[in-house]
Design a protein around this motif. Structure first.
Motif, short mmCIF file in Angstrom:
data_model
loop_
_atom_site.label_atom_id
_atom_site.label_comp_id
_atom_site.label_asym_id
_atom_site.label_seq_id
_atom_site.Cartn_x
_atom_site.Cartn_y
_atom_site.Cartn_z
N LEU A 26 0.82 -1.21 0.00
CA LEU A 26 0.00 0.00 0.00
C LEU A 26 0.86 1.27 0.00
O LEU A 26 0.50 2.26 -0.64
CB LEU A 26 -0.94 -0.01 1.20
CG LEU A 26 -2.08 -1.03 1.12
CD1 LEU A 26 -2.90 -1.00 2.39
CD2 LEU A 26 -2.96 -0.78 -0.09
N GLU A 59 -6.09 5.15 -5.39
CA GLU A 59 -5.66 4.45 -4.17
C GLU A 59 -6.74 3.48 -3.70
O GLU A 59 -6.45 2.34 -3.32
CB GLU A 59 -5.34 5.47 -3.08
CG GLU A 59 -4.75 4.87 -1.84
CD GLU A 59 -3.35 4.35 -2.03
OE1 GLU A 59 -2.98 3.44 -1.27
OE2 GLU A 59 -2.62 4.83 -2.90
N GLY A 63 -5.60 -0.08 -4.37
CA GLY A 63 -5.26 -0.57 -3.04
C GLY A 63 -6.22 -1.63 -2.56
O GLY A 63 -5.83 -2.70 -2.09
#
Length: 101
Positions: A26, A59, A63
């Motif tokens: 991450l 993200e 992610g």
């Protein structure tokens, strides 16, 4: 050492390594897409709001996608495929001992 202590230690090490892998991945995803989303902001091409919106979108998508796919793979491997591998080894071991008798 008793067998259940070994398996508990092994499960703990799997969880720790999984957490470390998730955190590192991450961070790397965040750094890469932070560069691509905030780079144009620092040059003055886009606004901060637009850069932040793009960063959060990528993200969340990449992610979460990574977390779901990678952790799902590790969980499935540890629960099902590892047990299948152990049972195959046990079958081979019992077959081998039967031939010795």
């Amino acid at each position: 050492m008793p067998r259940n202590k070994l398996s508990k230690n092994k499960k703990g090490s799997v969880i720790v390594s999984l957490l470390i892998t998730n955190i590192v991945a991450l961070i790397l995803i965040g750094l890469e897409f932070g560069y691509y989303d905030f780079g144009p902001y620092f040059i003055g091409v886009v606004s901060f709001k637009h850069a932040l919106k793009g960063f959060l979108r990528t993200e969340i998508i990449l992610g979460d996608g990574f977390l779901i796919l990678f952790n799902g793979y590790v969980i499935i491997w540890n629960l099902f495929l590892k047990n299948k591998e152990k049972s195959a080894e046990n079958k081979r071991a019992t077959k081998h001992t039967k031939h010795k008798k």
